[in-house]
Scaffold this active site. Structure first.
Site, PDB file in Angstrom:
ATOM      1  N   GLU A  18       0.847  -1.196   0.000  1.00  0.00           N
ATOM      2  CA  GLU A  18       0.000   0.000   0.000  1.00  0.00           C
ATOM      3  C   GLU A  18       0.881   1.245   0.000  1.00  0.00           C
ATOM      4  O   GLU A  18       1.879   1.296   0.704  1.00  0.00           O
ATOM      5  CB  GLU A  18      -0.859  -0.017   1.276  1.00  0.00           C
ATOM      6  CG  GLU A  18      -1.731   1.206   1.453  1.00  0.00           C
ATOM      7  CD  GLU A  18      -2.410   1.250   2.817  1.00  0.00           C
ATOM      8  OE1 GLU A  18      -3.355   0.487   3.052  1.00  0.00           O
ATOM      9  OE2 GLU A  18      -1.994   2.077   3.645  1.00  0.00           O
ATOM     10  N   TYR A  50      -6.974   6.511   0.181  1.00  0.00           N
ATOM     11  CA  TYR A  50      -7.769   7.707  -0.112  1.00  0.00           C
ATOM     12  C   TYR A  50      -7.822   8.577   1.141  1.00  0.00           C
ATOM     13  O   TYR A  50      -8.067   8.067   2.242  1.00  0.00           O
ATOM     14  CB  TYR A  50      -9.207   7.338  -0.533  1.00  0.00           C
ATOM     15  CG  TYR A  50      -9.922   8.561  -1.048  1.00  0.00           C
ATOM     16  CD1 TYR A  50      -9.894   8.869  -2.396  1.00  0.00           C
ATOM     17  CD2 TYR A  50     -10.554   9.442  -0.174  1.00  0.00           C
ATOM     18  CE1 TYR A  50     -10.501  10.023  -2.871  1.00  0.00           C
ATOM     19  CE2 TYR A  50     -11.148  10.595  -0.638  1.00  0.00           C
ATOM     20  CZ  TYR A  50     -11.113  10.881  -1.988  1.00  0.00           C
ATOM     21  OH  TYR A  50     -11.702  12.031  -2.452  1.00  0.00           O
ATOM     22  N   HIS A 183     -12.455  -3.656  15.376  1.00  0.00           N
ATOM     23  CA  HIS A 183     -12.490  -2.248  14.987  1.00  0.00           C
ATOM     24  C   HIS A 183     -12.797  -1.399  16.226  1.00  0.00           C
ATOM     25  O   HIS A 183     -13.539  -1.831  17.106  1.00  0.00           O
ATOM     26  CB  HIS A 183     -13.565  -2.030  13.907  1.00  0.00           C
ATOM     27  CG  HIS A 183     -13.608  -0.622  13.414  1.00  0.00           C
ATOM     28  ND1 HIS A 183     -14.489   0.311  13.911  1.00  0.00           N
ATOM     29  CD2 HIS A 183     -12.846   0.028  12.503  1.00  0.00           C
ATOM     30  CE1 HIS A 183     -14.280   1.470  13.309  1.00  0.00           C
ATOM     31  NE2 HIS A 183     -13.289   1.327  12.452  1.00  0.00           N
TER      32      HIS A 183
END
Ligand code: FAD
Length: 318
Positions: A18, A50, A183
């Protein structure tokens, strides 16, 4: 080519990484330099993050403040197109819900499709620093699941304008994020798993995980996914630790734990040169065990600095 096709055709563990778009005002050469440094390891795909618009406060002469919208790292779509054009390597743009109306999302997907980009990593995005929790754009998607539904609709020729008939059908391969350590917003792992299952049922064909430093947690996550009927490839995210500061920053930003053994080693280092070597050695051991466990891909979070990833790949893909 679709990520899922890369994985299905592979004879062993693949390599991917990435990168972040350069800060506004910098040239794309930093991206090319990063990629050039890792080409010898034959990356199957390259993810491009992004970064949504943020708000900064600028002081006026009278002491009051202007709230100014700024995007510090624009260019995700253009970088993906440039990578595919220059290197003929599949680029995977990250697409987020935050800051996008559904109309914006549709138009972004049309751009990607026209540019010949076959893959998308569908994400919700984080809350703005000024928000306590994630706030979707009005008329935007509230979570990754809704975004996946929108992409899958376009894959079936269904656009937002219901009057469009015989609309062109896109064919995106959609990926989704997974969190071996949970998360941050999820009350527990069970809840996270429930929503991950829905994302896969909605069309996510692969999962890329949040970074982790203890393989045990990753293996348990994969087992839990399989027990819950999630059978798509799960790609582990690897982050070589490189500075002492990351002992605080990474757990804080990514809601992950650093194992005691690793944090002790890092704390004992005299400088970041030593930390970098500890990070490389730790990641090499992680990667060797993950390859042995036959993970489909090793996906590296380079954050634009590829020297550690290069050192690790030289050891594990030689
Ligand atoms: P979701 O899948 O929507 O989940 C978010 C939270 O909401 C979870 O706690 C989930 O359990 C819960 N949830 C999901 N659906 C529901 C529902 N229907 N009702 C209630 N709760 C629900 N961020 C960026 O801004 N740009 C990037 O490029 C980027 N790249 C990333 C790449 C990877 C591989 C990963 C792992 C993360 C990345 N992120 C990126 C960060 C990501 O945007 C955040 O972690 C974000 O907070 C969650 O995104 P998600 O897609 O996992 O969200």
């Amino acid at each position: 080519m679709k990520i899922i096709e890369h994985i299905n055709k592979a004879k062993g563990t693949l390599f991917s990484f990435e990168i972040l778009p350069p800060l506004k005002g910098e040239s794309i050469n930093s991206i090319y330099n990063a990629i050039d440094g890792l080409l010898e390891f034959n990356p199957s795909f390259i993810d491009v993050t992004y970064h949504r618009q943020e708000y900064i406060l600028k002081k006026r002469k009278d002491g009051s403040f202007d709230r100014i919208a700024t995007k510090k790292r624009p260019g995700t779509v253009a970088i993906c197109a440039a990578i595919q054009n220059k290197y003929n390597i599949d680029a995977v743009p990250h697409l987020i819900c935050g800051g996008f109306t559904k109309e914006d999302t549709e138009n972004a997907l049309i751009d990607l499709h026209f540019l010949g980009i076959d893959n998308v990593l569908a994400l919700r995005g984080d809350a703005l620093r000024t928000e306590r929790s994630f706030v979707p754009e009005e008329a935007g998607n509230s979570n990754a699941l809704e975004l996946i539904h929108q992409i899958e609709n376009m894959n079936s020729g269904i656009y937002l304008d219901e009057e469009l008939s015989n609309a062109h059908v896109t064919d995106f391969c959609v990926g989704s994020a997974g969190y071996p350590e949970k998360h941050a917003d999820a009350p527990n792992k069970h809840s996270d798993m429930k929503f991950l299952k829905r994302k896969v049922a909605a069309g996510a064909e692969f999962i890329i995980t949040q970074m982790f430093f203890d393989n045990k947690g990753f293996f348990e996550f994969v087992d839990a996914c399989r027990e819950n009927g999630i059978n798509v490839p799960i790609i582990p995210g690897i982050k070589p630790i490189a500075t002492k500061k990351q002992l605080q920053v990474l757990p804080n930003v990514f809601n992950i734990e650093i194992p005691v053994e690793l944090s002790n080693k890092v704390e004992a280092c005299a400088n970041n040169g030593e930390v970098r070597q500890i990070g490389i050695d730790w990641a090499i051991n992680q990667c060797k065990e993950l390859i042995e466990a036959k993970v489909p891909v090793l996906h590296f979070y380079t954050m634009g600095k590829v020297s550690s990833t290069k050192a690790i790949c030289s050891e594990i893909f030689k």
